[in-house]
Motif scaffolding. Structure first.
Motif, PDB file in Angstrom:
ATOM      1  N   ARG A 113       0.852  -1.004  -0.007  1.00  0.00           N
ATOM      2  CA  ARG A 113      -0.088  -0.025   0.134  1.00  0.00           C
ATOM      3  C   ARG A 113       0.800   1.150   0.038  1.00  0.00           C
ATOM      4  NH1 ARG A 113      -5.586  -0.764   3.259  1.00  0.00           N
ATOM      5  NH2 ARG A 113      -5.834  -2.911   2.816  1.00  0.00           N
ATOM      6  N   LYS A 114       0.193   2.242  -0.668  1.00  0.00           N
ATOM      7  CA  LYS A 114       1.067   3.546  -0.590  1.00  0.00           C
ATOM      8  C   LYS A 114       1.835   4.090   0.354  1.00  0.00           C
ATOM      9  CE  LYS A 114       1.382   7.759  -3.370  1.00  0.00           C
ATOM     10  NZ  LYS A 114       0.614   8.690  -4.273  1.00  0.00           N
ATOM     11  N   PRO A 115       2.967   4.141   0.865  1.00  0.00           N
ATOM     12  CA  PRO A 115       3.352   4.801   1.957  1.00  0.00           C
ATOM     13  C   PRO A 115       3.684   6.394   1.814  1.00  0.00           C
ATOM     14  CG  PRO A 115       5.178   3.625   1.162  1.00  0.00           C
ATOM     15  CD  PRO A 115       4.021   3.417   0.197  1.00  0.00           C
ATOM     16  N   SER A 116       3.879   6.895   2.984  1.00  0.00           N
ATOM     17  CA  SER A 116       4.375   8.548   3.064  1.00  0.00           C
ATOM     18  C   SER A 116       5.511   8.452   3.895  1.00  0.00           C
ATOM     19  CB  SER A 116       3.358   9.249   3.474  1.00  0.00           C
ATOM     20  OG  SER A 116       3.774  10.611   3.759  1.00  0.00           O
ATOM     21  N   LEU A 117       6.561   8.769   2.940  1.00  0.00           N
ATOM     22  CA  LEU A 117       8.132   8.976   3.603  1.00  0.00           C
ATOM     23  C   LEU A 117       8.114   9.940   4.619  1.00  0.00           C
ATOM     24  CD1 LEU A 117      11.131   8.378   3.711  1.00  0.00           C
ATOM     25  CD2 LEU A 117      11.460   9.970   2.108  1.00  0.00           C
ATOM     26  N   LYS A 118       7.272  11.156   4.367  1.00  0.00           N
ATOM     27  CA  LYS A 118       7.352  12.064   5.537  1.00  0.00           C
ATOM     28  C   LYS A 118       6.497  11.706   6.644  1.00  0.00           C
ATOM     29  CE  LYS A 118       5.570  17.017   5.883  1.00  0.00           C
ATOM     30  NZ  LYS A 118       4.983  18.226   5.399  1.00  0.00           N
ATOM     31  N   VAL A 119       5.187  11.063   6.792  1.00  0.00           N
ATOM     32  CA  VAL A 119       4.695  10.748   7.828  1.00  0.00           C
ATOM     33  C   VAL A 119       5.462   9.553   8.433  1.00  0.00           C
ATOM     34  CG1 VAL A 119       2.668   9.538   8.772  1.00  0.00           C
ATOM     35  CG2 VAL A 119       2.490  11.095   6.789  1.00  0.00           C
ATOM     36  N   LYS A 193      17.464  11.507   4.589  1.00  0.00           N
ATOM     37  CA  LYS A 193      17.271  12.394   3.416  1.00  0.00           C
ATOM     38  C   LYS A 193      17.193  11.602   1.996  1.00  0.00           C
ATOM     39  CE  LYS A 193      17.007  16.409   1.218  1.00  0.00           C
ATOM     40  NZ  LYS A 193      15.917  17.276   1.141  1.00  0.00           N
ATOM     41  N   GLN A 194      16.474  11.891   1.022  1.00  0.00           N
ATOM     42  CA  GLN A 194      16.399  11.386  -0.268  1.00  0.00           C
ATOM     43  C   GLN A 194      16.708  12.488  -1.308  1.00  0.00           C
ATOM     44  OE1 GLN A 194      12.779   9.734  -1.705  1.00  0.00           O
ATOM     45  NE2 GLN A 194      13.319   9.178  -3.548  1.00  0.00           N
ATOM     46  N   ILE A 198      19.396   8.779  -4.478  1.00  0.00           N
ATOM     47  CA  ILE A 198      20.238   8.564  -3.190  1.00  0.00           C
ATOM     48  C   ILE A 198      19.358   8.514  -1.976  1.00  0.00           C
ATOM     49  CG2 ILE A 198      22.221   9.175  -1.892  1.00  0.00           C
ATOM     50  CD1 ILE A 198      23.088  10.498  -4.709  1.00  0.00           C
ATOM     51  N   PHE A 199      19.639   7.779  -0.991  1.00  0.00           N
ATOM     52  CA  PHE A 199      18.722   7.963   0.182  1.00  0.00           C
ATOM     53  C   PHE A 199      19.751   7.496   1.250  1.00  0.00           C
ATOM     54  CE2 PHE A 199      15.690   5.611   3.075  1.00  0.00           C
ATOM     55  CZ  PHE A 199      15.108   6.836   3.554  1.00  0.00           C
ATOM     56  N   LEU A 200      19.695   8.293   2.382  1.00  0.00           N
ATOM     57  CA  LEU A 200      20.614   8.057   3.510  1.00  0.00           C
ATOM     58  C   LEU A 200      19.732   8.331   4.652  1.00  0.00           C
ATOM     59  CD1 LEU A 200      23.373   7.792   4.967  1.00  0.00           C
ATOM     60  CD2 LEU A 200      23.470  10.652   4.697  1.00  0.00           C
ATOM     61  N   SER A 201      20.015   7.333   5.693  1.00  0.00           N
ATOM     62  CA  SER A 201      19.232   7.511   6.800  1.00  0.00           C
ATOM     63  C   SER A 201      20.264   6.904   8.137  1.00  0.00           C
ATOM     64  CB  SER A 201      18.063   6.584   6.961  1.00  0.00           C
ATOM     65  OG  SER A 201      18.484   5.219   7.013  1.00  0.00           O
ATOM     66  N   SER A 235      24.965  14.559   2.467  1.00  0.00           N
ATOM     67  CA  SER A 235      25.874  14.631   3.495  1.00  0.00           C
ATOM     68  C   SER A 235      25.145  15.242   4.853  1.00  0.00           C
ATOM     69  CB  SER A 235      27.122  15.681   3.285  1.00  0.00           C
ATOM     70  OG  SER A 235      27.960  15.170   2.242  1.00  0.00           O
ATOM     71  N   ILE A 236      25.483  14.348   6.010  1.00  0.00           N
ATOM     72  CA  ILE A 236      24.884  14.684   7.135  1.00  0.00           C
ATOM     73  C   ILE A 236      25.990  14.944   8.446  1.00  0.00           C
ATOM     74  CG2 ILE A 236      23.472  14.027   9.230  1.00  0.00           C
ATOM     75  CD1 ILE A 236      21.629  12.165   6.947  1.00  0.00           C
ATOM     76  N   SER A 237      26.092  15.987   8.863  1.00  0.00           N
ATOM     77  CA  SER A 237      26.673  16.441   9.975  1.00  0.00           C
ATOM     78  C   SER A 237      25.993  16.379  11.273  1.00  0.00           C
ATOM     79  CB  SER A 237      27.505  17.970   9.611  1.00  0.00           C
ATOM     80  OG  SER A 237      28.060  18.508  10.768  1.00  0.00           O
ATOM     81  N   LEU A 238      26.736  15.881  12.159  1.00  0.00           N
ATOM     82  CA  LEU A 238      26.099  15.918  13.631  1.00  0.00           C
ATOM     83  C   LEU A 238      27.372  15.840  14.478  1.00  0.00           C
ATOM     84  CD1 LEU A 238      26.310  12.797  14.815  1.00  0.00           C
ATOM     85  CD2 LEU A 238      24.765  12.449  13.104  1.00  0.00           C
ATOM     86  N   SER A 239      27.005  16.110  16.032  1.00  0.00           N
ATOM     87  CA  SER A 239      28.003  16.071  16.724  1.00  0.00           C
ATOM     88  C   SER A 239      27.129  14.867  18.002  1.00  0.00           C
ATOM     89  CB  SER A 239      28.170  17.346  17.738  1.00  0.00           C
ATOM     90  OG  SER A 239      26.892  17.626  18.163  1.00  0.00           O
ATOM     91  N   LEU A 240      28.301  14.051  18.404  1.00  0.00           N
ATOM     92  CA  LEU A 240      28.070  13.370  19.525  1.00  0.00           C
ATOM     93  C   LEU A 240      28.862  13.612  20.651  1.00  0.00           C
ATOM     94  CD1 LEU A 240      26.582  10.647  20.761  1.00  0.00           C
ATOM     95  CD2 LEU A 240      28.504   9.207  19.596  1.00  0.00           C
ATOM     96  N   HIS A 241      28.333  13.952  21.703  1.00  0.00           N
ATOM     97  CA  HIS A 241      28.871  14.615  22.900  1.00  0.00           C
ATOM     98  C   HIS A 241      29.810  15.695  22.336  1.00  0.00           C
ATOM     99  CE1 HIS A 241      27.789  11.867  25.958  1.00  0.00           C
ATOM    100  NE2 HIS A 241      27.737  10.797  25.159  1.00  0.00           N
TER     101      HIS A 241
END
Length: 453
Positions: A113-119, A193-194, A198-201, A235-241
């Motif tokens: 069934r058709k899903p929604s990536l946003k939801v 992000k798509q 390209i799709f990155l999670s 590209s995804i940037s983040l900080s851990l501690h």
């Protein structure tokens, strides 16, 4: 004595990349075995290429996010697999077994069934406001720092909203169709992000979520006309501690003609030059990186498309002898790196697996073994790679999966990474009331607050 000291803790990061050849996943596709290499990790970074066919419609008209939603649900199902107690108990009685079987069939049919990536991503994601905030934990921020909103809070109602078009689809991901039981989830979605195909999670243990901040995303298109998203990177940037990370999922220029490797080099150079993350840190004493290579730890992965600089016949003979060492000497990425033309100061672990591209449909045979036309034949190559930049990273494994789902084999690596944490000194702790000390230690956790390796 300084009020806080810095301690080092190791965390485990799983990174996986897979070009899925424009095919949407089916519910029988098992990601659990692939994701459990070297046991469980603290953070999972999963990048896909060609999750949709790279047709003119997908590139120029509208982005199809149905496949991305299905991949997201399958990842959630693998990482947050529920206890099997119910199914075991039901199997003890004949009627229970029949009911379980029917429910399983119904779930598989509902998968389409058709899903929604946003939801779906909204329901799986940890609190967005906290992740995008500055988590530097200045002393002045302790008393008024923001707390995660509870699901019972009316202002947080958007976290559990969902529409009827995805209710049935979410059941395949073991999500309730009425409300999201976040306490039952071991891993939460940090970001996804798509960009066309390209799709990155990125997923994290739920205990780590409130230590992750400075979340930022950047896209660079390098496809048609040098700017469209059929090729390029997320590209995804983040900080851990106190440690910054950058994860780059890319799909570089294709082609195995002589000189095509220079196009790939140009893609890498442009991505490094053009990727810039916005400034969001409010701590004047801390510099949060805006460029990829300025991060403390960076990992780059994807279908880099570098080929083997040998003829198909020469490559085939070396493959028959399992002489991967001779083949890797003619691997374009190795040659270009050694010549200093691409990925300077980046590292890659030793490859002990066969070329990952190109396989015949649903087969363990390379396409050249079954395709008679020389135009359609492809020389086997290690197109799918994982590299890293910075110190404090140890690669624990670097392997490929054996799924026949695509003409590429998936590749993954597990890393032990050093992360800097701030720890309150005993003298400083004594100056706090019990309540205040607890609140501060929530911001600046101690050495054994959770997973130590």
């Amino acid at each position: 004595m300084a009020p806080a000291t810095t301690v080092i803790q190791d965390f485990r990061i799983f990174v996986g990349t897979w070009n899925v050849g424009g095919k949407a996943p089916h519910p029988e596709l098992n990601l659990e075995d692939f994701l459990q290499v070297e046991g469980s990790s603290d953070i999972y970074v999963l990048g896909f290429q060609e999750i949709v066919p790279l047709s003119a419609g997908n590139v120029l008209v509208i982005e199809d996010n149905e496949p991305a939603a299905k991949w997201l649900a399958l990842i959630n199902q693998a990482l947050n697999k529920p206890s099997h107690n119910d199914s075991i108990n039901s199997s003890e009685s004949g009627s229970g077994t029949s009911k379980h079987s029917n429910n399983s069939k119904e779930s598989k049919s509902n998968f389409f069934r058709k899903p929604s990536l946003k939801v779906l991503s909204r329901n799986l994601r940890a609190d967005n406001g906290l992740l995008k905030a500055c988590n530097c934990h200045l002393n002045t921020q302790v008393s008024n720092r923001r707390r995660p909103r509870k699901l019972s809070d009316p202002s947080a109602s958007s976290l559990v909203q969902r529409d009827s078009s995805v209710d049935e689809f979410l059941s395949i991901a073991e999500l309730a169709t009425t409300s999201l039981d976040t306490t039952a989830m071991s891993y939460r979605l940090i970001a996804c992000k798509q960009m066309v195909g390209i799709f990155l999670s990125i997923w994290s243990r739920k205990e780590l979520v409130h230590h992750i901040g400075h979340l930022r995303v950047s896209n660079i298109g390098r496809g048609i006309m040098g700017c469209l998203g059929n090729k390029g990177c997320i590209s995804i940037s983040l900080s851990l501690h106190q440690t910054s990370f950058c994860f780059v999922c890319s799909h570089l220029a294709s082609g195995e003609k002589e000189g095509d490797e220079l196009k790939r080099n140009a893609d890498v150079a442009e991505i490094l030059k053009s990727t810039q993350f916005q400034k969001i840190c409010k701590n004047p004493n801390r510099k949060i990186p805006e460029r990829i290579i300025d991060h403390d730890r960076a990992i780059w992965f994807g279908d880099l498309n570098y080929r083997v600089s040998l003829s198909y016949e020469e490559t085939r003979l070396l493959l028959e002898d399992n002489d991967w060492e001779s083949l890797l000497e003619r691997d374009q990425l190795n040659m270009e790196r050694e010549a200093g033309r691409v990925f300077n100061r980046w590292n890659e672990g030793r490859i002990f697996f066969a070329p990952t591209y190109k396989y015949s449909h649903n087969s363990d045979s390379y396409a050249g073994e079954t395709v008679k036309s020389k135009k359609k034949r492809r020389t086997p190559a290690w197109c799918d790679r994982i590299l890293w930049h910075g110190s404090g990273i140890e690669q624990l494994s670097y392997i490929r999966g054996e799924s026949r789902f695509s003409d590429h084999r998936p590749v993954c690596a597990v890393f032990a990474v050093e992360v800097e944490k701030r720890s309150l000194s005993k003298k400083f702790r004594k100056g706090f009331s019990c309540a205040t000390r607890f609140e501060f230690e929530e911001c600046i956790p101690q050495r054994h607050s959770f997973y130590d390796f």
